[in-house]
Scaffold this motif. Structure first.
Motif, PDB file in Angstrom:
ATOM      1  N   THR A   1       0.826  -1.204   0.000  1.00  0.00           N
ATOM      2  CA  THR A   1       0.000   0.000   0.000  1.00  0.00           C
ATOM      3  C   THR A   1       0.862   1.257   0.000  1.00  0.00           C
ATOM      4  O   THR A   1       0.450   2.294  -0.532  1.00  0.00           O
ATOM      5  CB  THR A   1      -0.935   0.018   1.232  1.00  0.00           C
ATOM      6  OG1 THR A   1      -0.163  -0.202   2.419  1.00  0.00           O
ATOM      7  CG2 THR A   1      -2.000  -1.051   1.123  1.00  0.00           C
ATOM      8  N   ALA A   2       2.078   1.175   0.565  1.00  0.00           N
ATOM      9  CA  ALA A   2       2.963   2.337   0.564  1.00  0.00           C
ATOM     10  C   ALA A   2       3.373   2.730  -0.850  1.00  0.00           C
ATOM     11  O   ALA A   2       3.699   3.900  -1.111  1.00  0.00           O
ATOM     12  CB  ALA A   2       4.206   2.065   1.402  1.00  0.00           C
ATOM     13  N   ASP A   3       3.337   1.773  -1.790  1.00  0.00           N
ATOM     14  CA  ASP A   3       3.697   2.084  -3.172  1.00  0.00           C
ATOM     15  C   ASP A   3       2.645   2.937  -3.867  1.00  0.00           C
ATOM     16  O   ASP A   3       2.888   3.461  -4.961  1.00  0.00           O
ATOM     17  CB  ASP A   3       3.913   0.784  -3.967  1.00  0.00           C
ATOM     18  CG  ASP A   3       5.067  -0.041  -3.426  1.00  0.00           C
ATOM     19  OD1 ASP A   3       6.095   0.564  -3.069  1.00  0.00           O
ATOM     20  OD2 ASP A   3       4.943  -1.276  -3.356  1.00  0.00           O
ATOM     21  N   VAL A   4       1.479   3.075  -3.249  1.00  0.00           N
ATOM     22  CA  VAL A   4       0.427   3.916  -3.826  1.00  0.00           C
ATOM     23  C   VAL A   4       0.893   5.359  -3.947  1.00  0.00           C
ATOM     24  O   VAL A   4       0.388   6.117  -4.778  1.00  0.00           O
ATOM     25  CB  VAL A   4      -0.857   3.815  -2.970  1.00  0.00           C
ATOM     26  CG1 VAL A   4      -1.925   4.786  -3.462  1.00  0.00           C
ATOM     27  CG2 VAL A   4      -1.397   2.395  -3.006  1.00  0.00           C
ATOM     28  N   LYS A   5       1.884   5.752  -3.143  1.00  0.00           N
ATOM     29  CA  LYS A   5       2.374   7.130  -3.249  1.00  0.00           C
ATOM     30  C   LYS A   5       2.944   7.421  -4.632  1.00  0.00           C
ATOM     31  O   LYS A   5       3.022   8.576  -5.045  1.00  0.00           O
ATOM     32  CB  LYS A   5       3.432   7.413  -2.179  1.00  0.00           C
ATOM     33  CG  LYS A   5       4.704   6.609  -2.267  1.00  0.00           C
ATOM     34  CD  LYS A   5       5.674   7.047  -1.174  1.00  0.00           C
ATOM     35  CE  LYS A   5       6.921   6.167  -1.129  1.00  0.00           C
ATOM     36  NZ  LYS A   5       6.623   4.868  -0.479  1.00  0.00           N
ATOM     37  N   LEU A   6       3.328   6.384  -5.378  1.00  0.00           N
ATOM     38  CA  LEU A   6       3.818   6.578  -6.739  1.00  0.00           C
ATOM     39  C   LEU A   6       2.691   6.919  -7.702  1.00  0.00           C
ATOM     40  O   LEU A   6       2.941   7.234  -8.867  1.00  0.00           O
ATOM     41  CB  LEU A   6       4.545   5.319  -7.225  1.00  0.00           C
ATOM     42  CG  LEU A   6       5.776   4.892  -6.415  1.00  0.00           C
ATOM     43  CD1 LEU A   6       6.370   3.618  -6.982  1.00  0.00           C
ATOM     44  CD2 LEU A   6       6.816   5.999  -6.397  1.00  0.00           C
ATOM     45  N   LEU A   7       1.443   6.848  -7.234  1.00  0.00           N
ATOM     46  CA  LEU A   7       0.289   7.141  -8.086  1.00  0.00           C
ATOM     47  C   LEU A   7      -0.348   8.476  -7.740  1.00  0.00           C
ATOM     48  O   LEU A   7      -1.429   8.786  -8.213  1.00  0.00           O
ATOM     49  CB  LEU A   7      -0.761   6.026  -7.931  1.00  0.00           C
ATOM     50  CG  LEU A   7      -0.290   4.615  -8.283  1.00  0.00           C
ATOM     51  CD1 LEU A   7      -1.363   3.595  -7.909  1.00  0.00           C
ATOM     52  CD2 LEU A   7       0.051   4.512  -9.765  1.00  0.00           C
TER      53      LEU A   7
END
Length: 476
Positions: free
Chosen positions: A294-300
């Protein structure tokens, strides 16, 4: 601050976002323009291969640790000794999601914003983290799966976002699956915290002795790192590190994976519906080839990167790796897996090095209890994806939706890692530490099954499949 990224037309009850919607999103102003001046401006360097090996080569027995904890029973250490007030970040319930997201990304670990009713409050009434951001994003782009009773509320949020109206956090608190807020006083012993963590709680708010103010946030990872760094002072835990996972009998053989050729949106939905913070990405033979959290959502959160929602999971994994600096050779392999014959020290070293919540357990091609696999024996993930145009120019193609030719079917997944057979989490490790020290945490599998049962009705039919094996594989 620019307007939030929102679609001009939000299909709130549709299972897929239309090309028109995604194209419109890509032309809207950036969700975090003032934060991410360039794709790499805020990058936190990934842990290097040599760094992981260094942790493994120097186990706790060879470290001095913090002198103030030497000779003490870790169970009697006060939780207030492990937290710092500077890690506590606040937002009010009336704060809009865009502002809270900017604060969340800028703040970093422990990756949570505490919510309060008014600026003068010093007690928390809720939290905002990356799982909340993921759930909000799914609502905005029309990919959420609300119950019938939630349809009007979800449609209202999507419509207001479409119109560019700021959405206050108090209107989005219910979108993500939440665990209860657990609170301890700074004078409480660490043993009490570890019983909570070993039972499946992921973070605890630490209050002043009189309960009037939050003075810190204690996470599972912070405790595991503390016990690792000071292992030489805590013999009961230190003696566990040389044991192999197979002999310890921890972790679970039941996990959920997603095939690398599935759309990224399916992975985001899967984490939201199942209440997960990460999922393994596998090839067609169930070999682990990556990890999405879920932390990778910051790339969106940049409008330029939102076309990634139309890409595959395996492409997004390559974007994640590029953002961490893997493309430049500093770190060119995934370190999110272990084998049943890995030692506990090896596993904890990887968790601490990568700041991960879990490691995927994979079948070892040649298990050897005396010589568990080390990161140095793992082939390069980057080499497996050299055919991708992403790696010739990591920044631009990643953010503008230029998709690699490589697919999950073509990846040499068996050489990258191995076949997924289970998962070991921070919860499992802290549960072991608690039991080994005479404490009595609840069985974490009970909470996992409860979470799955509570979410089963909301799983999107197109990605739901019968659980006929230990690995629930969400694939095309």
């Amino acid at each position: 601050m620019t307007d939030p990224v929102t679609p001009a037309e939000v299909p709130a009850r549709n299972n897929t976002a239309s090309p028109k919607t995604l194209q419109t999103i890509s032309h809207r102003s950036s969700f975090a323009d003032n934060l991410r001046h360039s794709p790499r401006s805020q990058r936190h360097p990934s842990f290097t291969q040599a760094g992981v090996q260094e942790l493994i080569n120097h186990p706790p027995a060879t470290r001095t640790g913090d002198p103030k904890f030497a000779g003490r029973d870790w169970r009697n250490i006060r939780v207030g000794e492990l937290v710092v007030k500077e890690e506590v970040r606040w937002a009010e319930l009336d704060t809009d999601v865009q502002t809270a997201t900017t604060l969340l990304i800028k703040s970093g670990p422990p990756n949570v914003i505490l919510l309060r009713e008014k600026p003068t409050d010093t007690v928390a009434c809720g939290t905002f983290d990356y799982s909340d951001l993921n759930a909000y994003l799914l609502v905005v782009v029309g990919l959420a799966n609300p119950d019938q009773s939630q349809l009007a509320d979800f449609d209202s949020i999507a419509k207001r976002a479409q119109e560019g109206t700021p959405i206050p956090l108090k209107d989005t608190e219910h979108l993500a699956k939440k665990e209860p807020l657990v609170k301890l006083l700074e004078t409480d012993n660490l043993s009490k915290a570890i019983e909570h963590f070993g039972s499946g709680v992921h973070r605890i708010l630490i209050y002043k002795e009189d309960g009037s103010e939050v003075v810190g946030i204690l996470s599972q990872l912070k405790v595991v790192k503390f016990l690792w760094d000071n292992g030489s002072s805590f013999a009961t835990i230190d003696e566990l590190y040389p044991s192999i996972l197979k002999d310890l009998g921890i972790g679970t053989p039941s996990t959920i994976a997603i095939n690398g050729d599935k759309p990224l949106t399916d992975a985001l939905q899967l984490m939201s519906n199942e209440g997960l913070t990460s999922v393994p990405v596998v090839d067609n033979a169930s070999n682990v080839v990556g990890n999405i959290s879920t932390a990778d959502v910051k790339l969106l959160t940049s409008s330029a990167s939102l076309p990634l929602l139309k890409s595959t999971c395996i492409h997004f994994v390559s974007v994640i790796l590029s953002e961490r600096g893997i493309g430049d050779g500093k770190d060119s392999f995934p370190v999110f897996h272990v084998s049943p014959y890995s030692t506990l020290a090896h596993t904890v070293a990887k968790l601490v090095a990568t700041r991960s919540h879990r490691m995927w357990v994979v079948e070892s091609s040649s298990p050897s209890p005396s010589k568990p696999a080390t990161p140095l024996s793992t082939p390069s993930m980057g080499h497996a994806m050299l055919a991708s145009p992403l790696h010739s120019n990591p920044a631009s193609p990643a953010l503008h939706g230029s998709f690699p030719a490589v697919s999950a079917a073509a990846l040499p997944g068996a050489r990258i890692s191995g076949r997924l057979t289970g998962v070991i989490s921070l919860t499992d490790i802290l549960n072991l530490f608690a039991r080994q020290s005479g404490l009595h945490p609840s069985n974490p599998n009970d909470q996992r099954e409860h979470r799955r049962r509570s979410s089963s009705s909301s799983v999107r039919p197109s990605i739901d499949s019968p659980r006929t094996s230990s690995v629930d594989l969400r694939r095309p």
